[in-house]
Design a protein around this motif. Structure first.
Motif, PDB file in Angstrom:
ATOM      1  N   ARG A 358      35.306  41.997  52.306  1.00  0.00           N
ATOM      2  CA  ARG A 358      35.933  40.197  52.535  1.00  0.00           C
ATOM      3  C   ARG A 358      36.236  39.822  51.202  1.00  0.00           C
ATOM      4  O   ARG A 358      37.020  38.236  51.004  1.00  0.00           O
ATOM      5  N   GLY A 359      36.523  40.675  50.412  1.00  0.00           N
ATOM      6  CA  GLY A 359      37.119  40.049  49.323  1.00  0.00           C
ATOM      7  C   GLY A 359      36.367  38.988  47.599  1.00  0.00           C
ATOM      8  O   GLY A 359      36.499  38.747  47.061  1.00  0.00           O
ATOM      9  N   GLU A 360      34.645  39.374  48.576  1.00  0.00           N
ATOM     10  CA  GLU A 360      33.946  38.721  47.504  1.00  0.00           C
ATOM     11  C   GLU A 360      33.738  39.356  45.985  1.00  0.00           C
ATOM     12  O   GLU A 360      33.216  40.612  46.620  1.00  0.00           O
ATOM     13  N   MET A 361      33.381  39.028  45.367  1.00  0.00           N
ATOM     14  CA  MET A 361      33.131  39.498  43.874  1.00  0.00           C
ATOM     15  C   MET A 361      31.768  40.067  43.809  1.00  0.00           C
ATOM     16  O   MET A 361      31.074  39.780  44.049  1.00  0.00           O
ATOM     17  N   ARG A 362      31.457  41.107  44.037  1.00  0.00           N
ATOM     18  CA  ARG A 362      30.149  42.257  44.468  1.00  0.00           C
ATOM     19  C   ARG A 362      29.937  42.584  42.915  1.00  0.00           C
ATOM     20  O   ARG A 362      28.598  43.068  42.811  1.00  0.00           O
ATOM     21  N   LEU A 363      30.562  43.431  42.116  1.00  0.00           N
ATOM     22  CA  LEU A 363      30.793  44.483  41.257  1.00  0.00           C
ATOM     23  C   LEU A 363      31.035  43.903  39.855  1.00  0.00           C
ATOM     24  O   LEU A 363      32.426  44.430  40.029  1.00  0.00           O
ATOM     25  N   VAL A 364      30.643  43.814  38.396  1.00  0.00           N
ATOM     26  CA  VAL A 364      31.976  43.675  37.581  1.00  0.00           C
ATOM     27  C   VAL A 364      30.545  44.692  36.112  1.00  0.00           C
ATOM     28  O   VAL A 364      29.860  44.888  35.803  1.00  0.00           O
ATOM     29  N   GLN A 365      32.017  45.158  36.129  1.00  0.00           N
ATOM     30  CA  GLN A 365      31.983  46.160  35.596  1.00  0.00           C
ATOM     31  C   GLN A 365      32.568  45.983  34.295  1.00  0.00           C
ATOM     32  O   GLN A 365      34.426  45.989  33.623  1.00  0.00           O
ATOM     33  N   SER A 366      31.606  46.651  33.133  1.00  0.00           N
ATOM     34  CA  SER A 366      32.287  46.483  31.880  1.00  0.00           C
ATOM     35  C   SER A 366      33.440  47.941  31.606  1.00  0.00           C
ATOM     36  O   SER A 366      33.054  49.010  31.304  1.00  0.00           O
TER      37      SER A 366
END
Length: 447
Positions: A358-366
């Protein structure tokens, strides 16, 4: 620097197809890092092929017996008797070939580890031609043994139940395939022992990793909202090899939260180390996050953006060591370091986001930022390059090229390394003419 060269460097990643993360992609990469999976799958497949061939032979004899064509059956028995000797020879010869392949592989791995870097050994482990050759040789050996069990000692056409004609033909075809693969294997192994080919393979693997990076702008932790929970690592200690992105994004979407991966791919984690922070709600269950984090004994290319630079830097450092003293190899490694940094220069780095359907941010990876990648590519080599004008000249040329390609906000680390290199040469080289020569940009070093 020509416009064509700039365009070629900047568009290096465009030729690599970007794919969405798949659930089984980490498993596929882990199996490629093993030597047992391909031969085992080949042995299972060859047993199935033998059963099919044996069934065809049985049906052929049954059809001839139903037509009472005993003369044809007798002729087939004669052909099979002639083939039996050949099949027996194939069985014994294949074991010799398997030993040769195994010995060549061990020698190649030992040479690569000693001359280049221990990190490049995985290129040999992942070699498709090596696995294919070993698999086909073992499959041919097993198929020949199974075929020998199908030969009937009965010579009366009226009593014979099967004649392994199809099996013998398949065995001959597999021998021909084995010989072709052996030629390809020797050619591929000789290429893998050449440093230029090894460096090229590392660079291509690095580009594939870079092409899989998400293209979202960097995400700051302040945009994620307050931290609501932390998820710790409860497995074995080791290097964080990769994260199953598809499974992690799905778990975060079902829980309605955002997960932030704390360690970077390639970091060493121990039990109890926090691996995820949760933002926006309760943490997903441990079952939902099962098998999302993979820990091993060494780094892999799968999601590790910096691993290629690490290997190239190691190769250059070993080449510049007093024991090896091969500055030309260091220049070849610098060529690929500059190529990779030029390709990644315009792309977002730092903290990158993975979105759901759906285009929503779910995972932020460094991931490593631009400064970290530049330091990894140049810092250690710069410290050993002084006294080798071939290397310093190539490094100055590479830094100048990157200064033309990199955005304005990313030029600071490049200028810093150029200045530090000039200062090191100034301190170590007494003659002014030699200093000027060592700092003259040259993409071939000294040609």
């Amino acid at each position: 620097m020509s416009d064509g060269l700039i365009t070629g460097m900047a568009g290096a990643l465009d030729g690599v197809k970007v794919r969405r993360p798949r659930v089984l992609s980490p498993l596929r990469e882990h199996l490629r890092d093993t030597m047992w999976f391909a031969p085992t799958a080949g042995l299972v497949g060859i047993m199935i092929l033998w059963l099919l061939a044996a069934e065809l032979d049985t049906q052929l004899v049954d059809a001839l017996r139903a037509d009472e064509d005993y003369d044809t059956i007798k002729d087939l028995i004669g052909i099979a008797d002639d083939a039996k000797t050949v099949i027996s020879t194939i069985g014994s010869a294949m074991m010799t070939f398997i030993g040769v392949v195994f010995s060549i592989s061990l020698v190649a791995v030992q040479m690569a580890s000693g001359q280049f870097s221990p990190r490049v050994v995985r290129l040999y482990v992942r070699s498709r031609i090596t696995k294919a050759t070993l698999t086909v040789f073992m499959a041919t050996f097993l198929f020949s043994l199974l075929t020998l069990t199908s030969f009937d000692s009965e010579q009366d056409p009226r009593l014979v139940t099967t004649v392994p004609l199809v099996e013998s033909i398949v065995a001959m075809v597999m021998v021909l395939l084995s010989l072709l693969l052996f030629v390809a294997y020797v050619n591929g192994t000789v290429r893998m022992m050449r440093i230029g080919f090894v460096i090229d393979r590392i660079a291509r693997e690095s580009f594939r990793v870079a092409a899989k990076q998400p293209t979202d702008l960097p995400v700051g932790t302040e945009q994620l909202g307050p931290e609501t929970a932390r998820i710790t690592h409860h497995g074995r200690a080791g290097v964080l090899r990769d994260v199953n992105i598809a499974r992690t994004v799905r778990a975060a979407r079902r829980q309605g939260v955002v997960l932030r991966l704390i360690p970077r791919i390639g970091d060493f984690v121990v039990p109890g180390t926090p691996v995820f922070t949760v933002h926006g709600g309760a943490a997903p269950s441990r079952r939902a996050l099962g098998y999302t984090v993979s820990v091993g004994v060494e780094r892999t290319f799968h999601q590790d953006l910096a691993f290629g630079l690490r290997q190239l830097s190691d190769i250059a450092l070993r080449a510049l060591s007093p024991a090896v003293n091969d500055p030309t190899t260091a220049v070849q490694a610098l060529d690929r370091i500059v190529q990779f940094l030029a390709a990644i220069a315009p792309h977002p780095l730092g903290a990158l986001g993975h979105r759901d359907r759906r285009g929503e941010m779910r995972l932020v990876q460094s991931v490593p930022d631009w400064t970290a990648l530049v330091d990894l590519g140049f810092a250690e080599i710069r410290g050993c390059a002084v006294g080798n004008p071939q290397v310093t000249r190539r490094m100055v040329a590479g830094l100048d090229d990157l200064l033309l390609l990199a955005p304005a906000e990313r030029r600071e680390p490049l200028l810093r390394h150029r200045e530090l290199l000039a200062q090191a040469v100034e301190r170590s080289v007494p003659e002014a003419a030699d200093r000027a020569f060592a700092l003259l940009p040259d993409r071939q070093g000294i040609g």
